[in-house]
Motif scaffolding. Structure first.
Motif, PDB file in Angstrom:
ATOM      1  N   GLU A  44       0.836  -1.139  -0.016  1.00 24.18           N
ATOM      2  CA  GLU A  44      -0.089  -0.133   0.021  1.00 24.18           C
ATOM      3  C   GLU A  44       0.795   0.958   0.011  1.00 24.18           C
ATOM      4  N   ALA A  45       2.113   1.124   0.155  1.00 20.64           N
ATOM      5  CA  ALA A  45       3.128   2.158   0.194  1.00 20.64           C
ATOM      6  C   ALA A  45       2.745   3.165  -0.892  1.00 20.64           C
ATOM      7  N   ILE A  46       2.815   2.812  -2.128  1.00 17.50           N
ATOM      8  CA  ILE A  46       3.042   3.916  -3.156  1.00 17.50           C
ATOM      9  C   ILE A  46       1.707   4.618  -3.247  1.00 17.50           C
ATOM     10  N   ALA A  47       0.434   3.787  -3.137  1.00 15.19           N
ATOM     11  CA  ALA A  47      -0.884   4.371  -3.058  1.00 15.19           C
ATOM     12  C   ALA A  47      -0.995   5.471  -1.892  1.00 15.19           C
ATOM     13  N   THR A  48      -0.290   5.105  -0.709  1.00 11.93           N
ATOM     14  CA  THR A  48      -0.171   6.063   0.314  1.00 11.93           C
ATOM     15  C   THR A  48       0.544   7.322   0.010  1.00 11.93           C
ATOM     16  N   VAL A  62      13.174  11.414   0.953  1.00 10.29           N
ATOM     17  CA  VAL A  62      14.376  10.988   1.583  1.00 10.29           C
ATOM     18  C   VAL A  62      14.146   9.525   2.004  1.00 10.29           C
ATOM     19  N   MET A  63      15.054   8.907   1.420  1.00 12.67           N
ATOM     20  CA  MET A  63      14.888   7.398   1.746  1.00 12.67           C
ATOM     21  C   MET A  63      16.247   6.655   1.858  1.00 12.67           C
ATOM     22  N   GLY A  64      16.022   5.371   2.811  1.00  6.90           N
ATOM     23  CA  GLY A  64      17.492   4.955   3.457  1.00  6.90           C
ATOM     24  C   GLY A  64      17.807   4.202   2.125  1.00  6.90           C
ATOM     25  N   ASP A  65      19.308   3.873   2.399  1.00  8.46           N
ATOM     26  CA  ASP A  65      20.079   3.617   1.366  1.00  8.46           C
ATOM     27  C   ASP A  65      20.471   2.200   1.100  1.00  8.46           C
ATOM     28  N   GLN A  66      19.879   1.427   2.169  1.00  7.67           N
ATOM     29  CA  GLN A  66      20.380  -0.005   2.316  1.00  7.67           C
ATOM     30  C   GLN A  66      19.588  -0.793   1.210  1.00  7.67           C
ATOM     31  N   THR A  67      19.386  -2.300   1.576  1.00 12.50           N
ATOM     32  CA  THR A  67      19.340  -3.240   0.498  1.00 12.50           C
ATOM     33  C   THR A  67      18.066  -3.014  -0.444  1.00 12.50           C
ATOM     34  N   THR A  68      17.177  -2.533  -0.166  1.00 12.66           N
ATOM     35  CA  THR A  68      15.901  -2.472  -0.976  1.00 12.66           C
ATOM     36  C   THR A  68      15.825  -1.088  -1.635  1.00 12.66           C
ATOM     37  N   ALA A  69      16.598  -0.535  -1.338  1.00  9.08           N
ATOM     38  CA  ALA A  69      16.714   1.199  -1.823  1.00  9.08           C
ATOM     39  C   ALA A  69      16.318   1.136  -3.535  1.00  9.08           C
ATOM     40  N   LYS A  70      17.340   0.486  -4.189  1.00  9.80           N
ATOM     41  CA  LYS A  70      17.526   0.719  -5.647  1.00  9.80           C
ATOM     42  C   LYS A  70      16.191   0.367  -6.156  1.00  9.80           C
ATOM     43  N   TRP A  72      13.224   0.086  -4.818  1.00 11.29           N
ATOM     44  CA  TRP A  72      12.214   0.800  -4.523  1.00 11.29           C
ATOM     45  C   TRP A  72      12.018   2.124  -5.332  1.00 11.29           C
ATOM     46  N   LYS A  73      13.368   2.438  -5.620  1.00 12.30           N
ATOM     47  CA  LYS A  73      13.586   3.895  -6.161  1.00 12.30           C
ATOM     48  C   LYS A  73      13.004   3.884  -7.563  1.00 12.30           C
ATOM     49  N   GLN A  74      13.411   2.755  -8.331  1.00 10.49           N
ATOM     50  CA  GLN A  74      13.068   2.456  -9.484  1.00 10.49           C
ATOM     51  C   GLN A  74      11.390   2.344  -9.847  1.00 10.49           C
ATOM     52  N   GLN A  75      10.986   1.679  -8.834  1.00  6.41           N
ATOM     53  CA  GLN A  75       9.382   1.331  -8.559  1.00  6.41           C
ATOM     54  C   GLN A  75       8.734   2.733  -8.390  1.00  6.41           C
ATOM     55  N   LEU A  76       9.305   3.615  -7.663  1.00  7.44           N
ATOM     56  CA  LEU A  76       8.589   4.980  -7.381  1.00  7.44           C
ATOM     57  C   LEU A  76       8.657   5.736  -8.630  1.00  7.44           C
ATOM     58  N   GLN A  77      10.063   5.710  -9.283  1.00  4.65           N
ATOM     59  CA  GLN A  77       9.841   6.688 -10.641  1.00  4.65           C
ATOM     60  C   GLN A  77       8.931   6.120 -11.602  1.00  4.65           C
ATOM     61  N   LEU A  84       9.445  12.827  -8.479  1.00  3.06           N
ATOM     62  CA  LEU A  84       9.528  13.334  -7.251  1.00  3.06           C
ATOM     63  C   LEU A  84      11.192  12.858  -7.019  1.00  3.06           C
ATOM     64  N   ASN A  85      12.019  14.016  -6.507  1.00  2.23           N
ATOM     65  CA  ASN A  85      13.362  14.283  -6.465  1.00  2.23           C
ATOM     66  C   ASN A  85      13.587  13.047  -5.330  1.00  2.23           C
ATOM     67  N   ILE A  86      14.159  12.208  -5.237  1.00  2.00           N
ATOM     68  CA  ILE A  86      14.496  11.081  -4.566  1.00  2.00           C
ATOM     69  C   ILE A  86      16.109  11.094  -3.953  1.00  2.00           C
ATOM     70  N   MET A  87      16.099  11.481  -2.525  1.00  2.00           N
ATOM     71  CA  MET A  87      17.662  11.441  -1.733  1.00  2.00           C
ATOM     72  C   MET A  87      17.784  10.247  -1.307  1.00  2.00           C
ATOM     73  N   LEU A  88      18.894   9.736  -1.242  1.00  2.00           N
ATOM     74  CA  LEU A  88      19.364   8.369  -0.570  1.00  2.00           C
ATOM     75  C   LEU A  88      20.347   8.889   0.845  1.00  2.00           C
TER      76      LEU A  88
END
Length: 147
Positions: A44-48, A62-70, A72-77, A84-88
């Motif tokens: 539900e994260a993206i809908a939220t 602003v997102m954590g830079d660990q394991t699933t970050a890459k 998630w970043k692709q999925q969000l984009q 949305l500008n995403i900073m790790l």
């Protein structure tokens, strides 16, 4: 919208702590005023996030830079209609810090007060508090580089 609800006019930052099963979300102003925080199921994260972007003037994630970050970043984009500008941000030790912050935000009551803080376990997931800490780390970096 009821009148007691405050909608910020200044840009705010969305903190996102992605996880396999659940994600932490937080919205904080540049003045460090917290407007929202919640733990949501990962699916539900993206809908939220889309709902939060309609409600708040979010300028940055602003997102954590660990394991699933890459991933998630692709999925969000891909899934967010307008970019949305995403900073790790370095998320090391945020889980430990979040436990301490939880007890600051929600002081223990009754017999829980007698336990040393290190032995207390928050009674709910604290991924949203991790998201708050990620925003604060980002803002601290900004203020340090401005000096």
């Amino acid at each position: 919208m009821n009148s007691s609800e405050f909608t910020p006019t200044q840009p705010v930052i969305l903190g996102f702590d992605p996880g396999k099963d659940k994600c932490g979300l937080a919205v904080m102003g540049l003045d460090r005023k917290l407007h929202y925080h919640e733990v949501v199921p990962s699916d539900e994260a993206i809908a939220t996030i889309k709902t939060l972007r309609q409600k708040f003037p979010i300028s940055l994630m602003v997102m954590g830079d660990q394991t699933t970050a890459k991933r998630w970043k692709q999925q969000l984009q891909q899934e967010l209609s307008d970019q949305l500008n995403i900073m790790l941000v370095d998320e090391r030790y945020t889980s430990l810090e979040a436990r301490d912050r939880y007890w600051q935000m929600y002081p223990p009551k009754g017999i829980m007060k007698l336990l040393p803080q290190g032995m207390r376990t928050p009674p709910r997931p604290i991924d949203d508090i991790v998201a708050i800490l990620l925003i604060e780390r980002y803002l601290n970096r900004l203020t340090e580089s401005a000096k």
